[in-house]
Design a protein around this motif. Structure first.
Motif, PDB file in Angstrom:
ATOM      1  N   VAL A 189      -7.105  -1.906   1.427  1.00  0.00           N
ATOM      2  CA  VAL A 189      -7.381  -1.477   2.792  1.00  0.00           C
ATOM      3  C   VAL A 189      -8.457  -2.371   3.412  1.00  0.00           C
ATOM      4  O   VAL A 189      -8.401  -2.689   4.600  1.00  0.00           O
ATOM      5  N   VAL A 208      -5.602   0.636  -3.655  1.00  0.00           N
ATOM      6  CA  VAL A 208      -5.490   0.986  -2.235  1.00  0.00           C
ATOM      7  C   VAL A 208      -6.812   0.724  -1.538  1.00  0.00           C
ATOM      8  O   VAL A 208      -6.852   0.138  -0.453  1.00  0.00           O
ATOM      9  N   MET A 243       0.828  -1.203   0.000  1.00  0.00           N
ATOM     10  CA  MET A 243       0.000   0.000   0.000  1.00  0.00           C
ATOM     11  C   MET A 243       0.866   1.259   0.000  1.00  0.00           C
ATOM     12  O   MET A 243       0.529   2.248  -0.645  1.00  0.00           O
ATOM     13  N   MET A 264      -6.805   6.386   3.448  1.00  0.00           N
ATOM     14  CA  MET A 264      -6.733   5.229   2.546  1.00  0.00           C
ATOM     15  C   MET A 264      -8.110   4.861   1.991  1.00  0.00           C
ATOM     16  O   MET A 264      -8.216   4.331   0.892  1.00  0.00           O
ATOM     17  N   ARG A 305      -6.666  -5.487   4.222  1.00  0.00           N
ATOM     18  CA  ARG A 305      -5.802  -5.222   5.378  1.00  0.00           C
ATOM     19  C   ARG A 305      -6.594  -5.204   6.685  1.00  0.00           C
ATOM     20  O   ARG A 305      -6.133  -5.723   7.702  1.00  0.00           O
TER      21      ARG A 305
END
Length: 186
Positions: A66, A62, A24, A103, A69
């Motif tokens: 995210v 991204v 990222m 993000m 993530r």
């Protein structure tokens, strides 16, 4: 008895979490570098459109990553917090929270800004559904928010990096090893 993976989980982020962090970061570098460079390319030059496309694809990646993530963080956990003074812990949490806001917010405002301008948003050949119909009155304010967050990224990443370096070299805490892609070898 502790297995090596147990020790790894207690002192470092899971390798998937670390890989997502650095991927990222690289995507942000690509997104920011391409849009900054695009401003120097004359209108009508095909390179200008290519740079915009790369910028948008990096931002959309991204947004996808995210989500991955956050799921990985929930499923894989994080190492325990380092013993820092309360004000430093609060500052670190605030910077991390703002980084997550950016993000998520940057790609979303980029998509909305593009659609408000009447353009399609394409992600690797597929056109995304229209979230916002053409609305030139909204385009300007959305662009301002997008650009504000884009500028804020520089500041937030700078704080994040300075904090990590401070803890590593002045506080002598193994902060950089926690997000390392290399295995501990234990």
């Amino acid at each position: 008895m502790n297995r090596p993976s147990d020790t790894l989980q207690r002192t470092r982020y899971h390798p998937l979490s670390a890989a997502l962090h650095w991927l990222m970061f690289l995507l942000f570098v690509v997104a920011l570098a391409t849009i900054e460079y695009r401003d120097d390319v004359p209108k009508g030059d095909p390179l200008r459109d290519l740079l915009r496309t790369v910028h948008m694809h990096a931002g959309q990646l991204v947004l996808i990553l995210v989500v991955v993530r956050l799921i990985a963080r929930k499923m894989l956990g994080v190492p325990p917090e380092l013993p820092l003074p309360r004000i430093q812990r609060l500052g670190a949490h605030a910077v991390h929270l703002l980084l997550y806001v950016v993000m998520i917010g940057l790609p979303i405002t980029g998509i909305l800004f593009t659609q408000a301008g009447g353009r399609e948003v394409v992600f690797f050949g597929s056109t995304l559904p229209v979230i916002l119909a053409k609305d030139m009155a909204l385009r300007g304010p959305i662009k301002e928010v997008h650009e504000f967050m884009g500028n804020a990224v520089y500041f937030l990443v700078g704080l994040h990096v300075l904090g990590a370096l401070w803890h590593q070299f002045f506080d002598r805490m193994p902060i950089l090893q926690r997000m390392s892609l290399r295995s501990s070898g234990k």
